[in-house]
Scaffold this active site. Structure first.
Site, PDB file in Angstrom:
ATOM      1  N   ALA A 283       2.313  -0.289  10.667  1.00 16.23           N
ATOM      2  CA  ALA A 283       1.780  -1.613  10.399  1.00 16.23           C
ATOM      3  C   ALA A 283       0.904  -1.464   9.111  1.00 16.23           C
ATOM      4  O   ALA A 283       0.526  -0.356   8.698  1.00 16.23           O
ATOM      5  CB  ALA A 283       1.232  -2.202  11.523  1.00 16.23           C
ATOM      6  N   MET A 284       0.818  -2.820   8.630  1.00 18.01           N
ATOM      7  CA  MET A 284       0.051  -2.877   7.537  1.00 18.01           C
ATOM      8  C   MET A 284      -0.902  -4.228   7.336  1.00 18.01           C
ATOM      9  O   MET A 284      -0.661  -5.164   7.795  1.00 18.01           O
ATOM     10  CB  MET A 284       0.951  -3.172   6.281  1.00 18.01           C
TER      11      MET A 284
ATOM     12  N   GLU B  87      -5.230  -2.649  12.921  1.00 26.10           N
ATOM     13  CA  GLU B  87      -5.028  -3.705  11.618  1.00 26.10           C
ATOM     14  C   GLU B  87      -5.942  -4.990  11.608  1.00 26.10           C
ATOM     15  O   GLU B  87      -6.251  -5.079  10.209  1.00 26.10           O
ATOM     16  CB  GLU B  87      -3.373  -4.111  11.448  1.00 26.10           C
TER      17      GLU B  87
ATOM     18  N   GLU C 294       0.796  -1.304  -0.044  1.00 32.41           N
ATOM     19  CA  GLU C 294      -0.113  -0.056   0.022  1.00 32.41           C
ATOM     20  C   GLU C 294       0.912   1.308   0.155  1.00 32.41           C
ATOM     21  O   GLU C 294       1.835   1.113   0.716  1.00 32.41           O
ATOM     22  CB  GLU C 294      -0.810   0.000   1.168  1.00 32.41           C
TER      23      GLU C 294
ATOM     24  N   GLU D 125      -9.590   4.429   6.402  1.00 33.10           N
ATOM     25  CA  GLU D 125      -8.769   4.525   7.694  1.00 33.10           C
ATOM     26  C   GLU D 125      -9.291   5.393   8.742  1.00 33.10           C
ATOM     27  O   GLU D 125      -9.466   5.076   9.825  1.00 33.10           O
ATOM     28  CB  GLU D 125      -7.620   5.304   7.107  1.00 33.10           C
TER      29      GLU D 125
HETATM   30  N1  B3K Z   1      -3.037   0.991   5.551  1.00 34.35           N
HETATM   31  C1  B3K Z   1      -1.642   1.200   6.188  1.00 34.35           C
HETATM   32  C2  B3K Z   1      -0.950   2.520   5.807  1.00 34.35           C
HETATM   33  C3  B3K Z   1      -0.270   2.513   4.696  1.00 34.35           C
HETATM   34  C4  B3K Z   1       0.578   3.613   4.414  1.00 34.35           C
HETATM   35  C5  B3K Z   1       1.376   3.459   2.859  1.00 34.35           C
HETATM   36  N2  B3K Z   1       2.029   4.793   3.038  1.00 34.35           N
HETATM   37  C6  B3K Z   1      -1.769   1.063   7.695  1.00 34.35           C
HETATM   38  C7  B3K Z   1      -2.951   1.603   8.489  1.00 34.35           C
HETATM   39  O1  B3K Z   1      -3.526   2.504   8.370  1.00 34.35           O
HETATM   40  O2  B3K Z   1      -3.642   0.543   9.035  1.00 34.35           O
HETATM   41 ZN    ZN Z   2      -5.269   1.926   8.754  1.00 36.11          ZN
END
Ligand code: B3K
Ligand code: ZN
Length: 886
Positions: free
Chosen positions: A270-271, A306, A129, A328
């Site tokens: 985190a991802m 997450e 991402e 988000e």
């Molecule tokens: N979705 C990822 C964030 C990704 C950032 C990319 N530059 C983590 C989160 O917000 O849960």
């Molecule tokens: Zn997120």
């Protein structure tokens, strides 16, 4: 065909077009090798049926890939049949249904940007991402293209015994030449940004969870060798999050495994990759000797965040990146609610509003202001902002407040059911909320589309004759870059009233029978007049209870009103906020006096408020700790144009020292009730006691006395957990001198092999006021433990210096800016996303005085003059420089 290059051209929301093909399945084979990994991709493609799709070429993103082979339906393509350039691959003529096979080579070892497939501590890992997948293979790298992924990983077994990807592991095997393989199948179609792969050698911390409907889920956290017990808190948080989401929002987990991998080099927290979350190790590893209570809280929140993405983001994803807050903002709201339920709801709300007002309000009133749903962007990586996340979460909360908890829960269920397996929009989300509540939520879209923090002004009048209280509310949202004329937004205003003894009043809405202790007034216009009856003299109004909307409030409250609310309000947010309002105006008064060389006067209210806060210590230590903290300098900078941050720092130092001297007795007594030898527990109550002790120590250290320094040094020696150690070390940093140096040395000797703990060592020094901060910075930058390739270390020095040391960063000779400029330029060559993040710290320069602005301008101008500056960093700095010259 033109050769396309990576450009500065903005993508526009209004240009959105669906991808003209569907890729139902994709099979990926990774032949892993550190410098030369070969990725073979087989996709099953069908042209979609709508007019615009008929003649459409097949266009794939791909950056930095060496194309080895390309064939369509088994036929090798001739270079004349396709177009290859810096940003991807275009095949102009394709049939309506076909299979495309690509084979590319990539070099993970050379990937310092940490986007795509890279190596961290000798292991392979990925970050896709937002647009990392295009660095792995050719693909329509956009969230609305969702496919079923099948992944086969091949690697040498001794070095990479663990091979992981999304979904469930369906087969493993060995080749007999020392290499082995594993196949993973993800049954849920997903966009490429949720793809993940990990290969390496780990220790594990395992557990399991049985879902409400009886699914057995194996849980596993992969960490460095020798530290697996440090994953136990993250595991515990994960299981609590899984149970909470079932109970609170009816969300169950949907695979047989849930894996988390901790990596040392990671660009952010985190991802949420499907079934395979990848985490910055700072947000996984914790035990009492290495992590502070703040770390524990962050681990709990991020693990939950997450995990919650499995529904809000993965099962229902985003149509395009303009909708980023759809996943988000909603997921932050969900993690905030989780933390509030696990700990203290009141303390959590204050922490969240404090963070929002400190960072998001500042962003929203500066050169980087943008709507929660922007209408254009150059680099999407630059839009993972506090506005998208935290303001987005506040909009979700506004909706919940307006429609009520039950309708909100119904709406969320409807949203997940109706859009499951799809890529949705903010309109879809609002549609579900409207359907579930029968509330038109008029004007709510403007919260998504208008940048800037609304200013809510209240004036009141009391008619002694009729005994009516009249409240007159007005709202206005200021201009922001590129956006001038703004309309009203729906603002839920929670209100209550108190008499002058601090007792809550039950008033009646004029002309009705309705009487209540607390009111929810949904403001849905520019202006609103409202009248209450039932008070014999003008009551004290408590506005925006629970921080019911993310707005700035300007109310005609006297300092006596504020002091009363700070002492007696039943709403903890308003108590805290009223105290902060008194502190803010006092600090500004003091800074003006200091600037004029006058002896500052400290208003009496201040002393009373602090005393009242200490009175809270016995009831709620965590709340008392929050009440005892003065507003930070960046908060004060938002209140002044042309400010001199050094004056604000000096005012804060001055006020703290006066208060600490006045309250030395009670603060010392409160500190003395803490026993550093007591047994450690991660629970909120024990953490609250530690926070209160640290707040007292921090204030007491402002006296500057040798007794205070000795107290801090004694705590450093006696500390049995990292929270206390850091409280002592940061208190010592207020003094400098041999005690501080000895503590720093002891800390280093003890923890030099633990990178996460050493980040704290860098951070505390980068923020320290003692000594010469520029020399400290230079020493840290040349320390052998400093490295530009680890984002945590870079943030521990650069982020802490620019954000946490305002007097040094905003020095009038521009030396602080110059140091950050050099760091940004050095980092940019390796990792442009990280450099761009560091560049955002310059946005506070629009608020400083002219000499400083000029110095900041020169540094930024110098950076922009470098033609090889990345598009990411250039986008941020260009916006800031226009703000500086506006
Ligand atoms: N979705 C990822 C964030 C990704 C950032 C990319 N530059 C983590 C989160 O917000 O849960
Ligand atoms: Zn997120």
């Amino acid at each position: 065909m033109v050769m396309r290059t990576i450009s500065q051209i903005a993508v526009q929301l209004m240009d959105y077009c669906p991808f003209p093909f569907t890729i139902t399945h994709v099979s990926l084979v990774f032949d892993l090798n550190q410098e030369h990994t070969v990725v073979t991709t087989m996709m099953t493609v069908e042209r979609r049926v709508y007019d615009g799709a008929k003649e459409a070429p097949f266009q794939l993103d791909g950056v930095g890939l060496e194309l080895l082979e390309l064939s369509l339906n088994g036929q090798k393509l001739d270079p004349n049949d396709y177009h290859l350039d810096e940003v991807g691959l275009i095949i102009p003529m394709v049939p309506d249904a076909f299979k495309l096979e690509t084979k590319v080579a990539i070099n993970p070892a050379a990937n310092t940007a940490l986007s795509g497939l890279y190596i961290s501590a000798g292991r392979f890992c990925t970050q896709c991402e937002a647009e990392g997948f295009r660095h792995i293979t050719f693909w329509p790298d956009r969230p609305d293209v969702m496919s079923r992924f099948h992944v086969r990983i091949e690697a040498p077994q001794d070095q990479f015994p663990t091979l992981l990807s999304n979904g469930n592991c369906v087969a493993i095997g060995q080749y007999g030449d020392g290499r082995h393989w594993a196949s993973w199948d993800d049954p849920y179609p997903k966009p490429s940004y949720l793809f993940a792969l990990v290969a390496g050698s780990f220790d594990t911390w395992t557990d399991h969870f049985t879902t409400r409907s009886g699914r057995e889920v194996s849980l596993c956290i992969y960490v460095d060798h020798g530290v697996s017990p440090r994953a136990s808190y993250a595991m515990d948080a994960l299981k609590r999050a899984m149970a909470w989401d079932e109970k609170t929002f009816d969300r169950e987990y949907d695979l047989d495994v849930f894996n988390i991998v901790a990596v040392a080099d990671f660009n952010f927290g985190a991802m949420e990759n499907k079934g395979l979350n990848i985490f910055n190790s700072a947000l996984v590893l914790a035990d009492e000797t290495t992590a502070t209570d703040t770390d524990y809280e962050a681990i709990e929140a991020v693990v939950a965040h997450e995990y919650f993405h499995n529904w809000s983001g993965n099962r229902v994803t985003c149509r395009d990146w303009f909708q980023l807050s759809l996943k988000e903002g909603l997921t932050v709201f969900r993690d905030q609610e989780f933390s509030a339920d696990q700990r203290s709801r009141a303390v959590k709300r204050i922490q969240d509003s404090k963070a929002l007002r400190g960072r998001q309000f500042s962003e929203d009133s500066g050169p980087l202001a943008h709507p929660v749903r922007p209408s254009s962007y150059v680099k999407i990586e630059n839009f993972y902002t506090t506005t998208i996340y935290e303001k987005g979460a506040e909009i979700v909360r506004i909706i919940q407040t307006l429609i009520g908890e039950q309708a909100f829960k119904d709406g969320l269920n409807l949203y997940f059911d109706d859009y499951d397996g799809t890529a949705a929009t903010i309109e879809d989300w609002l549609h579900a909320m409207r359907m579930a509540s029968d509330n038109p939520l008029t004007g709510i879209e403007r919260w998504y589309d208008q940048a800037g923090t609304p200013l809510l002004t209240v004036s009141s009048s009391f008619d002694e004759g009729t005994q009516r209280l009249r409240l007159f509310f007005r709202q206005a949202t200021p201009d922001t870059p590129g956006q001038t004329t703004k309309s009203w937004v729906p603002i839920p205003i929670k209100l209550a009233f108190f008499d002058h003894n601090g007792a809550m009043l039950r008033l009646t809405l004029a002309g009705t029978e309705a009487a209540a202790d607390e009111w929810l007034i949904p403001m849905a216009s520019d202006r609103l007049v409202i009248e209450f009856e039932g008070a014999s003299r003008q009551p004290v109004a408590s506005y925006l209870r629970g921080f019911s909307a993310p707005v700035r409030l300007r109310a005609d409250q006297t300092s006596a009103d504020l002091a009363l609310l700070a002492a007696c309000d039943t709403d903890p947010f308003v108590r805290w906020e009223s105290a902060q309002t008194i502190f803010r105006s006092s600090l500004l008064l003091v800074s003006r006096a200091l600037a004029k060389g006058e002896e500052p006067e400290i208003p009496d209210d201040l002393h009373r408020v602090f005393q009242g806060s200490l009175g809270e210590a016995g009831r709620d230590p965590a709340f008392a700790a929050l009440l005892l903290r003065l507003p930070e300098v960046p908060d004060l900078m938002q209140l002044q144009a042309n400010c001199n941050p050094s004056n604000l720092v000096a005012a804060r130092v001055y006020v703290r020292s006066v208060i600490a001297q006045q309250l030395d007795g009670p603060l010392s007594a409160c500190f003395a009730t803490y026993d550093p030898a007591q047994e450690f527990s991660t629970g909120a109550a024990a953490a609250g006691r530690r926070a209160l002790m640290a707040a007292c120590l921090d204030l007491l250290s402002a006296t500057g006395t040798d007794r205070a320094a000795l107290r801090a040094a004694n705590l450093f020696a006696a500390a049995r957990n990292m929270t206390d150690t850091m409280a002592a070390l940061s208190a010592l940093s207020q003094f400098g001198g041999p005690r501080y140096d000895a503590a720093l040395n002891a800390f280093r000797n003890h923890y030099q092999d633990n990178a996460l703990v050493m980040d704290k060592w860098f951070r505390v020094q980068a923020m320290a006021l003692c000594g010469d901060p520029l020399t400290t910075y230079a020493t840290l930058r040349s320390d052998p433990l400093f490295t530009l390739t680890n984002p945590n270390r870079v943030r521990a020095l650069g982020g802490a210096f620019a954000q946490g040391n305002p007097a040094a960063f905003h020095r009038d000779d521009g030396e602080g800016y110059a140091l950050m400029g050099t760091l940004i330029s050095d980092v940019d060559r390796l990792n442009s996303a990280l450099a761009a993040r560091l560049a955002t710290f310059f946005d506070s320069c629009v608020r400083v005085d002219e000499a400083r602005r000029l110095a900041a301008f020169r540094t930024i101008e110098g950076l922009l003059a470098n033609n090889s500056l990345s598009a990411n960093t250039r986008e941020i700095l260009t916006k800031i420089i226009s703000g500086l010259t506006a």
